[in-house]
Motif scaffolding. Structure first.
Motif, short mmCIF file in Angstrom:
data_model
loop_
_atom_site.label_atom_id
_atom_site.label_comp_id
_atom_site.label_asym_id
_atom_site.label_seq_id
_atom_site.Cartn_x
_atom_site.Cartn_y
_atom_site.Cartn_z
N LYS A 99 0.85 -1.19 0.00
CA LYS A 99 0.00 0.00 0.00
C LYS A 99 0.89 1.24 0.00
N ALA A 100 0.37 2.31 -0.58
CA ALA A 100 0.98 3.63 -0.44
C ALA A 100 0.23 4.35 0.68
N VAL A 101 0.96 5.06 1.53
CA VAL A 101 0.33 5.80 2.62
C VAL A 101 0.01 7.21 2.12
N PHE A 102 -1.27 7.43 1.83
CA PHE A 102 -1.74 8.71 1.33
C PHE A 102 -2.28 9.56 2.48
N PRO A 103 -2.34 10.87 2.30
CA PRO A 103 -2.84 11.75 3.36
C PRO A 103 -4.24 11.38 3.86
N SER A 104 -5.06 10.77 3.03
CA SER A 104 -6.42 10.41 3.46
C SER A 104 -6.42 9.30 4.51
N THR A 105 -5.28 8.62 4.72
CA THR A 105 -5.21 7.55 5.71
C THR A 105 -4.40 7.96 6.94
N THR A 106 -4.07 9.24 7.04
CA THR A 106 -3.23 9.68 8.15
C THR A 106 -4.00 10.53 9.16
N ASN A 107 -3.40 10.67 10.33
CA ASN A 107 -3.98 11.47 11.39
C ASN A 107 -3.42 12.90 11.36
N HIS A 108 -3.70 13.66 12.41
CA HIS A 108 -3.23 15.05 12.46
C HIS A 108 -1.72 15.17 12.64
N TYR A 109 -1.03 14.06 12.90
CA TYR A 109 0.44 14.05 12.94
C TYR A 109 1.04 13.70 11.59
N ASP A 110 0.18 13.49 10.59
CA ASP A 110 0.60 13.11 9.23
C ASP A 110 1.23 11.73 9.20
N THR A 111 0.74 10.85 10.12
CA THR A 111 1.19 9.46 10.13
C THR A 111 -0.03 8.55 10.04
N LEU A 112 0.20 7.32 9.59
CA LEU A 112 -0.89 6.36 9.38
C LEU A 112 -1.68 6.17 10.67
N PHE A 113 -3.01 6.26 10.59
CA PHE A 113 -3.87 5.97 11.73
C PHE A 113 -3.57 4.57 12.25
N GLY A 114 -3.46 4.40 13.56
CA GLY A 114 -3.27 3.08 14.16
C GLY A 114 -4.40 2.14 13.79
N GLY A 115 -5.63 2.66 13.79
CA GLY A 115 -6.79 1.83 13.44
C GLY A 115 -6.74 1.35 12.01
N THR A 116 -6.22 2.18 11.12
CA THR A 116 -6.07 1.77 9.72
C THR A 116 -5.03 0.65 9.62
N ALA A 117 -3.94 0.79 10.36
CA ALA A 117 -2.92 -0.26 10.37
C ALA A 117 -3.51 -1.58 10.87
N LEU A 118 -4.32 -1.52 11.94
CA LEU A 118 -4.95 -2.73 12.48
C LEU A 118 -5.91 -3.36 11.47
N GLN A 119 -6.69 -2.52 10.79
CA GLN A 119 -7.63 -3.03 9.78
C GLN A 119 -6.88 -3.73 8.65
N LEU A 120 -5.78 -3.15 8.20
CA LEU A 120 -4.98 -3.77 7.14
C LEU A 120 -4.35 -5.07 7.61
N MET A 121 -3.91 -5.10 8.86
CA MET A 121 -3.32 -6.33 9.42
C MET A 121 -4.36 -7.44 9.53
N ASP A 122 -5.57 -7.08 9.97
CA ASP A 122 -6.64 -8.08 10.06
C ASP A 122 -6.99 -8.60 8.66
N GLU A 123 -7.01 -7.70 7.68
CA GLU A 123 -7.33 -8.11 6.31
C GLU A 123 -6.29 -9.08 5.75
N VAL A 124 -5.01 -8.74 5.88
CA VAL A 124 -3.98 -9.61 5.31
C VAL A 124 -3.91 -10.94 6.07
N SER A 125 -4.15 -10.91 7.38
CA SER A 125 -4.14 -12.17 8.13
C SER A 125 -5.35 -13.04 7.79
N PHE A 126 -6.51 -12.41 7.54
CA PHE A 126 -7.70 -13.15 7.08
C PHE A 126 -7.41 -13.84 5.74
#
Length: 129
Positions: free
Chosen positions: A17-44
């Motif tokens: 994945k590319a980390v785009f601004p639409s997936t980041t928080n106010h610190y301009d880093t990937l939302f933790g919840g988005t990372a967890l969702q992606l991890m659950d998806e790939v593990s599924f």
């Protein structure tokens, strides 16, 4: 379908994945919840490829966020089966971060997800035949 070891090797799953601004928080880093969702998806996907059965997430293990993932980077999620029970399996997931315009690559998030195989009535069934 082969030995257990062969099934484990064949089911290893990678998602980029590319980390785009639409997936980041106010610190301009990937939302933790988005990372967890992606991890659950790939593990599924990994658990499904391993078992070729309907599986559901039953728990997560410890998730370690070692470093923030800034916008403008690439991530690779790698999922591998690490344990197999009678009706369940545990998947380890690593997120690797890469700079877009350099060779820098590092492990930044890791964790485990457990799945159980279920039938049409949502009752546990053997994960492999």
């Amino acid at each position: 379908m082969g030995t257990l070891e062969e099934r484990i090797i064949k089911s290893e799953t990678h998602i980029f994945k590319a980390v785009f601004p639409s997936t980041t928080n106010h610190y301009d880093t990937l939302f933790g919840g988005t990372a967890l969702q992606l991890m659950d998806e790939v593990s599924f996907i990994c658990a499904t490829r391993f078992s070729r059965k309907k599986v559901v997430t039953i728990s997560t293990g410890q998730i370690d966020f070692k470093k923030a993932i800034p916008a403008g980077t690439l991530i690779e999620l790698v999922a591998k089966v690490i344990t197999v029970g009678r009706t369940s399996c545990k998947i380890h997931v690593d997120i690797f971060m890469e700079q877009m315009y350099s060779e820098l690559r590092e492990s930044v998030v890791s964790g485990t997800f457990s799945f159980v195989a279920v039938d049409e009535n949502k009752k546990p069934v053997p994960i492999i035949d």
